[in-house]
Design an enzyme around this catalytic site. Sequence first.
Site, PDB file in Angstrom:
ATOM      1  CD  GLU A   8      -3.009   1.308   2.087  1.00 49.22           C
ATOM      2  OE1 GLU A   8      -3.488   0.314   2.661  1.00 49.22           O
ATOM      3  OE2 GLU A   8      -3.287   2.489   2.390  1.00 49.22           O
ATOM      4  CG  HIS A  10      -0.977   5.388  -1.738  1.00 48.27           C
ATOM      5  ND1 HIS A  10      -1.744   4.402  -2.314  1.00 48.27           N
ATOM      6  CD2 HIS A  10      -1.244   5.332  -0.406  1.00 48.27           C
ATOM      7  CE1 HIS A  10      -2.451   3.788  -1.374  1.00 48.27           C
ATOM      8  NE2 HIS A  10      -2.158   4.324  -0.208  1.00 48.27           N
ATOM      9  CG  HIS A 164      -6.669   2.790  -0.522  1.00 48.11           C
ATOM     10  ND1 HIS A 164      -7.101   4.096  -0.418  1.00 48.11           N
ATOM     11  CD2 HIS A 164      -5.480   2.720   0.130  1.00 48.11           C
ATOM     12  CE1 HIS A 164      -6.192   4.783   0.276  1.00 48.11           C
ATOM     13  NE2 HIS A 164      -5.214   3.976   0.624  1.00 48.11           N
ATOM     14  CG  ASP A 287      -1.302   4.318   3.918  1.00 48.96           C
ATOM     15  OD1 ASP A 287      -1.330   4.673   2.711  1.00 48.96           O
ATOM     16  OD2 ASP A 287      -2.296   4.397   4.662  1.00 48.96           O
TER      17      ASP A 287
HETATM   18 MN    MN Z   1      -3.324   4.306   1.655  1.00 50.52          MN
END
Ligand code: MN
Length: 326
Positions: A8, A10, A164, A287
Amino acid sequence: MNGKIGLEEHFAIPETLQDSAGFVPGDYWTELSARLLDIHERRLHEMDANGMEMMILSLNAPAVQAIPDRAKAIEIARRANDFLAEQVARRPDRFQAFAALPMQDPDAATRELERCMVELGFRGALVNGFSQVDTPENVVYYDAPQYADFWAASERLDAPFYLHPRNPIPSWSQIYQGHPWLMGPTWAFAQETAVHALRLMASGLFDRHPGLKIILGHMGEGLPYNIWRVDNRNAWVQMPKGYPAKKPLGEYFNQNFYLTTSGNFRTQTLIDAMLEVGSDRILFSTDWPFENVDHASSWFNSTSISEADRQKIGRTNAVNLFKLKL
Ligand code: MN
């Protein structure tokens, strides 16, 4: 631990960058936007410094899902995926890709998933919750019947689907009225995503497609802690289950779902998730850039689990799930 893989993680393209602006105070925006737009410099440095071998990259949120115009959603998804494919081609040893999908148009989403999996070599898709379709107020969840062919294709292509979070739209957010601090990762993300996942389970989707693989971030968005109660409330009462799925929802949670540690670096929470779904279904993630790679890594490297589980969660589960050639 070295050789960790995260999924995860980004990035943004200029067209979607502003979607992330509200999630940090204004004086952090320079830093966050630079983190989002970078692929090969700061990001690789963070990975190297923290024993992270690979990131499977995905577009920021809500991005494509918040574009009601179908043609525009299709165009932005395609643009993001083409950009991401170019970045991965530069460093396939360090980066792989999840597809952004224009779920506003189920047929277009299916075609884009197929293009990304077959032509671009992507590892699955990451979709930011419900889509706004045609108008900003028309919210569509993916248990809806128009997604039947999409899910069939997802199973056929063996493409894991990362569900998500995103925030609910304002007209669906009365419960948070007067408490904007509850929005986003604080609480609303998990609530929104957990309910969406329960809708998928209850719809019978996994009876029709037992091979589907759904990934949830943030240690399962609260579901490991609550899934038993979903199936067992008022157990002394004979109640009709009230949904089409054939099995208790916890069985789908155990058979069709994978969880990541993204943004939830808490040993007690990890142990609960391990007790519910087992260490074969939990995968390390950070994240980035909303959380720090060093925060995720220093916790995970020292958290009190067996070294066998650390290897599985940190690396080998991802190698197996995404058929990575490392
Ligand atoms: Mn995320």
